[in-house]
Design an enzyme around this catalytic site. Structure first.
Site, mmCIF file in Angstrom:
data_model
loop_
_atom_site.group_PDB
_atom_site.id
_atom_site.type_symbol
_atom_site.label_atom_id
_atom_site.label_comp_id
_atom_site.label_asym_id
_atom_site.label_seq_id
_atom_site.Cartn_x
_atom_site.Cartn_y
_atom_site.Cartn_z
ATOM 1 N N PHE A 125 -13.665 5.850 3.075
ATOM 2 C CA PHE A 125 -12.497 6.237 2.427
ATOM 3 C C PHE A 125 -12.713 6.729 1.308
ATOM 4 C CE2 PHE A 125 -7.977 4.660 1.534
ATOM 5 C CZ PHE A 125 -7.622 4.132 2.663
ATOM 6 N N HIS B 193 2.361 6.573 -6.614
ATOM 7 C CA HIS B 193 1.617 5.540 -5.762
ATOM 8 C C HIS B 193 1.225 3.864 -6.205
ATOM 9 C CE1 HIS B 193 -0.049 4.065 -2.137
ATOM 10 N NE2 HIS B 193 -1.285 3.901 -2.359
ATOM 11 N N GLY C 145 6.769 -13.886 -7.198
ATOM 12 C CA GLY C 145 6.189 -12.675 -6.244
ATOM 13 C C GLY C 145 5.504 -13.403 -5.051
ATOM 14 N N ALA C 146 5.911 -13.073 -4.065
ATOM 15 C CA ALA C 146 5.291 -13.374 -2.606
ATOM 16 C C ALA C 146 4.801 -12.098 -1.867
ATOM 17 C CB ALA C 146 6.116 -14.150 -1.904
ATOM 18 N N GLY C 147 3.996 -11.358 -2.566
ATOM 19 C CA GLY C 147 3.064 -10.230 -1.803
ATOM 20 C C GLY C 147 1.798 -10.978 -1.669
ATOM 21 N N GLN D 256 -1.225 6.143 -10.630
ATOM 22 C CA GLN D 256 -1.874 7.192 -9.472
ATOM 23 C C GLN D 256 -0.837 7.891 -8.767
ATOM 24 O OE1 GLN D 256 -4.134 5.113 -5.879
ATOM 25 N NE2 GLN D 256 -5.735 5.977 -7.318
ATOM 26 N N ALA E 31 -0.961 -10.731 -3.470
ATOM 27 C CA ALA E 31 -1.211 -11.476 -4.865
ATOM 28 C C ALA E 31 -0.744 -12.847 -4.732
ATOM 29 C CB ALA E 31 -1.061 -10.724 -6.053
ATOM 30 N N GLY E 32 0.802 -13.050 -4.701
ATOM 31 C CA GLY E 32 1.477 -14.249 -4.739
ATOM 32 C C GLY E 32 1.042 -14.990 -3.964
ATOM 33 N N HIS F 225 -1.000 9.561 -5.081
ATOM 34 C CA HIS F 225 -1.735 9.906 -4.008
ATOM 35 C C HIS F 225 -1.359 11.008 -3.560
ATOM 36 C CE1 HIS F 225 -3.187 9.018 0.035
ATOM 37 N NE2 HIS F 225 -3.322 7.522 -0.365
ATOM 38 N N ARG G 172 -8.816 10.057 -5.707
ATOM 39 C CA ARG G 172 -7.363 10.661 -5.527
ATOM 40 C C ARG G 172 -6.698 11.650 -6.586
ATOM 41 N NH1 ARG G 172 -4.691 4.960 -3.125
ATOM 42 N NH2 ARG G 172 -5.963 5.061 -1.102
ATOM 43 N N ARG H 45 -7.585 4.087 -9.389
ATOM 44 C CA ARG H 45 -7.860 2.898 -8.648
ATOM 45 C C ARG H 45 -8.467 3.704 -7.304
ATOM 46 N NH1 ARG H 45 -5.581 0.923 -3.777
ATOM 47 N NH2 ARG H 45 -3.414 1.985 -4.262
ATOM 48 N N GLU I 252 -4.959 7.649 3.291
ATOM 49 C CA GLU I 252 -6.230 8.305 3.051
ATOM 50 C C GLU I 252 -7.055 8.153 4.341
ATOM 51 O OE1 GLU I 252 -7.446 8.250 -0.958
ATOM 52 O OE2 GLU I 252 -9.224 7.160 -0.328
ATOM 53 N N LEU J 99 -5.798 -3.872 -2.224
ATOM 54 C CA LEU J 99 -5.717 -4.931 -1.219
ATOM 55 C C LEU J 99 -6.843 -5.994 -1.546
ATOM 56 C CD1 LEU J 99 -4.701 -3.138 1.798
ATOM 57 C CD2 LEU J 99 -3.290 -4.420 0.576
ATOM 58 N N LEU K 75 4.209 7.245 2.484
ATOM 59 C CA LEU K 75 2.337 7.479 2.512
ATOM 60 C C LEU K 75 1.970 7.666 3.841
ATOM 61 C CD1 LEU K 75 0.357 7.308 0.041
ATOM 62 C CD2 LEU K 75 -0.292 5.149 1.445
HETATM 63 C C1 LIG Z 1 2.414 2.744 0.977
HETATM 64 C C2 LIG Z 1 1.316 2.072 0.368
HETATM 65 C C3 LIG Z 1 0.021 1.985 0.874
HETATM 66 C C4 LIG Z 1 -1.030 1.433 0.463
HETATM 67 N N1 LIG Z 1 -2.165 1.232 0.977
HETATM 68 C C5 LIG Z 1 -3.311 0.516 0.413
HETATM 69 C C6 LIG Z 1 -4.450 0.438 0.999
HETATM 70 O O1 LIG Z 1 -4.592 0.899 2.152
HETATM 71 N N2 LIG Z 1 -5.563 -0.340 0.563
HETATM 72 C C7 LIG Z 1 -5.250 -0.775 -0.853
HETATM 73 O O2 LIG Z 1 -6.328 -1.384 -1.434
HETATM 74 N N3 LIG Z 1 -4.334 -0.524 -1.277
HETATM 75 C C8 LIG Z 1 -3.202 -0.028 -0.822
HETATM 76 N N4 LIG Z 1 -1.717 0.276 -1.573
HETATM 77 C C9 LIG Z 1 -1.823 -0.656 -2.749
HETATM 78 C C10 LIG Z 1 -1.386 -2.059 -2.418
HETATM 79 O O3 LIG Z 1 -0.871 -2.342 -1.455
HETATM 80 C C11 LIG Z 1 -0.535 -2.783 -3.558
HETATM 81 O O4 LIG Z 1 -1.097 -2.367 -4.905
HETATM 82 C C12 LIG Z 1 -0.542 -4.105 -3.188
HETATM 83 O O5 LIG Z 1 -0.183 -4.632 -2.148
HETATM 84 C C13 LIG Z 1 0.377 -4.958 -4.156
HETATM 85 O O6 LIG Z 1 0.536 -6.469 -3.998
HETATM 86 P P1 LIG Z 1 1.176 -7.452 -4.930
HETATM 87 O O7 LIG Z 1 1.215 -8.672 -4.073
HETATM 88 O O8 LIG Z 1 0.742 -6.991 -6.545
HETATM 89 O O9 LIG Z 1 2.765 -6.965 -4.869
HETATM 90 P P2 LIG Z 1 3.539 -6.759 -3.764
HETATM 91 O O10 LIG Z 1 3.112 -6.894 -2.462
HETATM 92 O O11 LIG Z 1 4.498 -5.567 -3.982
HETATM 93 O O12 LIG Z 1 4.626 -7.929 -4.068
HETATM 94 C C14 LIG Z 1 5.594 -8.206 -5.132
HETATM 95 C C15 LIG Z 1 6.350 -9.426 -5.000
HETATM 96 O O13 LIG Z 1 6.987 -9.913 -6.256
HETATM 97 C C16 LIG Z 1 8.163 -9.909 -5.890
HETATM 98 N N5 LIG Z 1 9.202 -9.759 -7.100
HETATM 99 C C17 LIG Z 1 9.301 -8.652 -7.662
HETATM 100 N N6 LIG Z 1 10.041 -8.688 -8.640
HETATM 101 C C18 LIG Z 1 10.305 -10.059 -8.762
HETATM 102 C C19 LIG Z 1 11.279 -10.635 -9.659
HETATM 103 N N7 LIG Z 1 11.857 -10.316 -10.632
HETATM 104 N N8 LIG Z 1 11.414 -12.118 -9.239
HETATM 105 C C20 LIG Z 1 10.788 -12.716 -8.168
HETATM 106 N N9 LIG Z 1 9.996 -11.998 -7.705
HETATM 107 C C21 LIG Z 1 9.888 -10.597 -7.603
HETATM 108 C C22 LIG Z 1 8.828 -9.530 -4.517
HETATM 109 O O14 LIG Z 1 9.503 -10.220 -3.900
HETATM 110 C C23 LIG Z 1 7.355 -9.539 -3.852
HETATM 111 O O15 LIG Z 1 7.117 -10.514 -3.001
HETATM 112 C C24 LIG Z 1 -0.802 0.936 -0.959
HETATM 113 C C25 LIG Z 1 0.434 0.909 -1.552
HETATM 114 C C26 LIG Z 1 1.432 1.488 -0.943
HETATM 115 C C27 LIG Z 1 2.725 1.642 -1.486
#
Ligand SMILES: Cc1cc2nc3c(=O)[nH]c(=O)nc-3n(C[C@H](O)[C@H](O)[C@H](O)COP(=O)(O)OP(=O)(O)OC[C@H]3O[C@@H](n4cnc5c(N)ncnc54)[C@H](O)[C@@H]3O)c2cc1C
Ligand code: SF4
Ligand code: FES
Lengths: 252, 584
Positions: free
Chosen positions: B116, B353, B12-14, B240, B16-17, B242, B286, B394, B255, B400, B252
């Site tokens: 918030f 959410h 994963g490259a969000g 959750q 956290a990754g 929202h 929420r 949460r 908030e 974030l 979304l």
């Molecule tokens: C619309 C919206 C608004 C939000 N606003 C806020 C906010 O203002 N403040 C806050 O604190 N939180 C907020 N959140 C929550 C927060 O954004 C998320 O919980 C957080 O960004 C998740 O990050 P992550 O790195 O865990 O996952 P993600 O960013 O979802 O990344 C997941 C990664 O995993 C990879 N992946 C998935 N499955 C596989 C697989 N099988 N093999 C390889 N790679 C895979 C994807 O390619 C991606 O790179 C919001 C959420 C949403 C949906």
């Protein structure tokens, strides 16, 4: 609180919102044929839905082999730039009603990047150009204990170019890029701009030198296609002009 | 099949990754496998902000933040973890600023902060300005900044690689991680990545609901891969909702809109949150606001001909403020609803959410095989994980924060582990399970269609395990999910090719959603109380005597090969705060 306009919309919606729309999609699958071909699909859809919803209907109900990228479905991840009725747009940000559904809606892959299958192109050259402009903050000296200070005005100076989602709509609408894939393209320049004009950054000169290259910013012929294409409303041409000016004056 | 060898593999490259990758790459040979290009990850959709008691604009401190987090989570939060989250928040924000994140600024040039939901001064006295933000694009800026720094550090990415299996091998009586198996979208090839340490950062599971703020790609692949290999999932019943999703679409509206002064109104124009949360009003937590909205709707005060939504009213805010602080969400209203938020209120409804539950970890990100044993070499961070800092609900801006704090921690811990340990030998035929799955789906001539099953699943989930739940509705969901899992065996795909076969991957993703939906529903059925995001109309009160504990769900496979969910429980870590009634 003003009277909601929505009630009127809802009434209109209550009387069967669905219309029949033809999607004319340029298909390509080298596992089957080296040639691409147009294929028509007819679907029932609410014109307030997105082009992406239409593509999903086709994929889910009619032809599972139709291939495209998508994720967020609301214009924030940059996955689904495509040529819709001849213009680069995000499928998830384009409503059917806004693109004349009376006539067939043409959908094809963005231009200038190799098509891999249907609407999917090879994004590597695009991301390579991005990586080549040093798209990261460079600072010298010791790190401060707290945050670096930046005035609201300095922050505003590069606000527009921070909005980029790397969708490639701009770069793949640029005639210079179509003719010569070596050109960095507008998106890379936008991302260089984002750092050149950030008051905290200290590598502006280096980035300007990179863009001074023969494949750099001087290739831009100011056709404004990029600005028209940008789904984030970034003034792409203006950003490129500012980089050009900075190259001449060396002030930024 | 190809075999690769890396010290550390990140799935994963969000946010956290990539936060983990920045640390791990500096210390060990690291590969990041991601099913999306990094900048497509759903972290980019986050809008409102990231919490940290910087105290840049008013008095604040990490202890108040810890308290709010624990209270917001309805006391199901592990308090040691919450304390780390709140303390390390300050550096997490400063790290991002130093990496280049363009935060909004105060007149002094420091990072600006805003209000918030659920964040308060001095244990609930009044709302506090704790959210650090960049307009309503905070997640976008975090994702871009982290990707930029991955480019700077030379992080190695395998883009459009889908991880579908977790390899666990028993060595000296201990289950250890040996690596992962991935499917390459472009070619259909299967790759085995042998790694000393693996970090899951694959995000949430929101796509089992229909009205959701989550991306199409949030299908819980990481949770499912671990669960199928016998690892537990914690607190999956807590999801959750929202309060402010765009009516029917679920997109979304942050908030932060209420943080800037936006007000929720029913069809009579009444500011109904005053009744339900006299102090925090529209900025109560929420779960409270979502239930209040549905109470208004159920009691006939919803808006529109069907009375099925309420309004988010921003019309009293100056257009300049909307343009400066909420540019994206106001544009969403214009684009998708044709509504001008300067003059018209926006129709909203609660939207699915965030998954509070997930793969259980300790505060170093190490994955747990049961209540206490860690799986050597296996880590998880972000929405896929359950530390648990969010408990039963949460707080906005804490995710974030979570992805940055625990992404960093797990990146450091995993790289340290790979420096100090050897590779675990791969099992025989490591790719077997994935190869079988892919073959089965490609060759199946069954009559069931992915799109139909997915829609039925989503409709069941929306109807039965959303904001309000009862024994009856949850049982309906459990039965329906069982039926769908049975029918899933006869699913077939139309695309039989190898190249970019997204048809096949949607089928695999649906399989993951079905398994996780079952875990959620079974966990929810057993929790006969109401707490945070889990609200049981038949048990409307919190029951600390019987349920002040985390759910741990395991997959049990019977002798005949059939599987079921087995539930166990884990104590909550309590340090400073004894449970109190939650009022806002
Ligand atoms: C619309 C919206 C608004 C939000 N606003 C806020 C906010 O203002 N403040 C806050 O604190 N939180 C907020 N959140 C929550 C927060 O954004 C998320 O919980 C957080 O960004 C998740 O990050 P992550 O790195 O865990 O996952 P993600 O960013 O979802 O990344 C997941 C990664 O995993 C990879 N992946 C998935 N499955 C596989 C697989 N099988 N093999 C390889 N790679 C895979 C994807 O390619 C991606 O790179 C919001 C959420 C949403 C949906
Ligand atoms: S500048 Fe606009 S069009 Fe170009 S890549 Fe960025 S968001 Fe897309
Ligand atoms: S699907 Fe994310 S921008 Fe269109």
């Amino acid at each position: 609180m003003a009277t909601p306009t929505l009630d009127k919309m809802e009434e209109a919606a209550a009387a069967s919102p669905y219309i029949t729309v033809t999607f004319r999609i340029r298909r390509f699958n080298p596992e089957i044929s080296d040639e691409s071909q147009w294929q028509d699909f007819q679907i029932e859809i609410d014109p307030k839905e997105r082009v992406l919803d239409g593509l999903h209907k086709i994929k889910w109900d009619l032809d599972g082999t139709l291939t495209f990228r998508r994720s967020c479905a609301h214009g924030i991840c940059g996955s689904d730039a495509m040529r819709i009725n001849g213009k680069n747009r995000l499928a998830c940000k384009t409503l059917i009603k806004d693109i004349n559904p009376e006539k067939p809606i043409t959908v094809e892959a963005i231009k200038g990047l190799t098509v891999m299958k249907d609407l999917v192109v090879d994004m590597e050259p695009f991301f390579q150009a991005y990586r080549d402009v040093m798209p990261f903050l460079v600072t010298k000296g010791n790190e401060p204990t707290r945050e670096r200070l930046q005035s609201a005005e300095d922050r505003e100076r590069f606000d527009d170019t921070t909005k980029c989602i790397l969708c490639a709509a701009c770069t793949s609408s640029c005639p210079v890029f179509w003719n010569d894939g070596q050109y960095f393209g507008p998106a890379a320049i936008v991302n260089a701009h984002r750092f050149i004009f950030d008051s905290r950054d200290e590598a502006g000169e280096q980035r300007l030198e990179i863009l001074n290259d023969k494949d750099g910013v001087w290739r831009c012929r100011t056709t404004f296609n990029c600005t028209d294409a940008c789904p984030r409303g970034i003034e792409v041409t203006k950003a490129i002009q500012e980089v050009k000016r900075a190259l001449i004056t060396r002030r930024f | 099949m190809k075999i690769h060898k890396y010290d550390t593999v990140i799935v994963g490259a969000g946010g956290a990754g990539m936060r983990a990758a920045i640390e791990a790459t500096k210390r060990s040979r690291t590969a990041v496998l991601t099913k999306l290009y990094p900048t497509r990850s759903h972290t980019g959709a986050a809008q409102g902000g990231m919490a940290a008691a910087l105290a840049n604009v008013e008095e604040d401190n990490w202890e108040w933040h810890t308290f709010d987090t624990v209270k917001g989570g309805d006391y199901l939060v592990d308090q040691d973890a919450a304390e780390i989250l709140a303390k390390e928040a300050i550096d997490a924000v400063l790290d991002l600023e130093k990496m280049g994140l363009p935060f909004n600024r105060t007149p002094d040039g420091t990072i600006d902060q805003r209000r918030f939901g659920g964040h308060s001064r001095n244990h609930g006295e009044a709302p506090v300005r704790r959210s650090c933000y960049a307009a309503d694009r905070t997640g976008h800026m975090i994702l871009q900044t982290l990707y930029q720094n991955c480019v700077k550090e030379g992080v190695e990415f395998f883009n459009e690689f889908y991880v579908l299996d977790q390899l666990l091998v028993e060595e000296d009586g201990v289950k250890k991680s040996a690596g992962v198996v991935a499917y390459e979208l472009a070619t259909g090839e299967i790759h085995v990545f042998q790694a000393k340490a693996v970090i899951y950062a694959s995000g949430g599971t929101g796509k089992f609901f229909k009205v959701t703020s989550n991306a199409h790609t949030l299908t819980g692949d990481g949770q499912a891969a671990c669960y199928r290999r016998g690892l537990p999932l914690e607190d999956m019943e807590f999801f959750q909702f929202h309060p402010t999703g765009i009516w029917r679409m679920g997109i979304l509206l942050t908030e932060g809109a209420r943080g800037e002064g936006g007000i929720l109104r029913n069809k009579d124009g009444e500011r109904f949150m005053e009744k339900y949360a006299p102090v925090m009003k529209d900025l109560a937590s929420r779960d409270v606001v979502s239930r209040s909205i549905y109470t208004e709707i159920r009691e006939g005060r919803g808006c529109g001909p069907a009375g099925d939504h309420v309004y988010l009213d921003l019309t009293h805010l100056p257009p300049e403020q909307l343009d400066a602080k909420l540019p994206d969400i106001t544009e969403f209203a214009r684009t998708y609803l044709g509504i001008e938020p300067y003059t018209d209120p926006i129709p909203i409804q609660p939207t699915a959410h965030y998954a509070m539950g997930g793969i259980p970890t300790n505060v170093e990100g190490e994955v747990l095989a049961d209540n206490t044993t860690v799986v050597p070499g296996l880590y998880a961070a972000g929405e896929v994980a359950c530390v648990s800092v969010h408990g039963a609900n949460r707080l906005g801006t804490n995710s974030l924060l979570d992805i940055n704090v625990f992404g960093k921690r797990s990146g450091i811990a995993a790289a340290k582990y790979s420096q100090e340990n050897d590779f675990v030998e791969l099992p025989e035929n490591p790719a077997q399970q994935v190869a079988d799955l892919v073959e089965h789906l490609r060759n199946s001539t069954g009559k069931e269609r992915v799109a139909d099953l997915r829609l039925e699943l989503q409709e069941t989930m929306d109807a039965n395990v959303m904001v309000f739940r009862t024994e009856q509705t949850i049982k309906t969901a459990v039965e329906k999910i069982a039926e769908l899992r049975e029918r899933y065996k006869n699913v077939s795909v139309q695309d039989k090719g190898k190249r970019f076969n997204t048809d096949l991957l949607e089928a695999i993703e649906l399989g993951n959603l079905l398994d996780l939906a079952e875990v959620m529903a079974v966990s929810a059925l057993a929790r006969k109380e109401s707490r945070g995001g889990h609200y049981r109309e038949d048990y409307p009160n919190r029951d600390d005597v019987n349920f002040m504990r985390h759910t741990m769900a395991y997959r049990e496979v019977g002798a005949d090969g059939s599987d079921s969910v087995r539930l166990d429980y884990k104590p909550v870590v309590t340090t400073r705060y004894q449970p109190m009634e939650r009022k806002y």
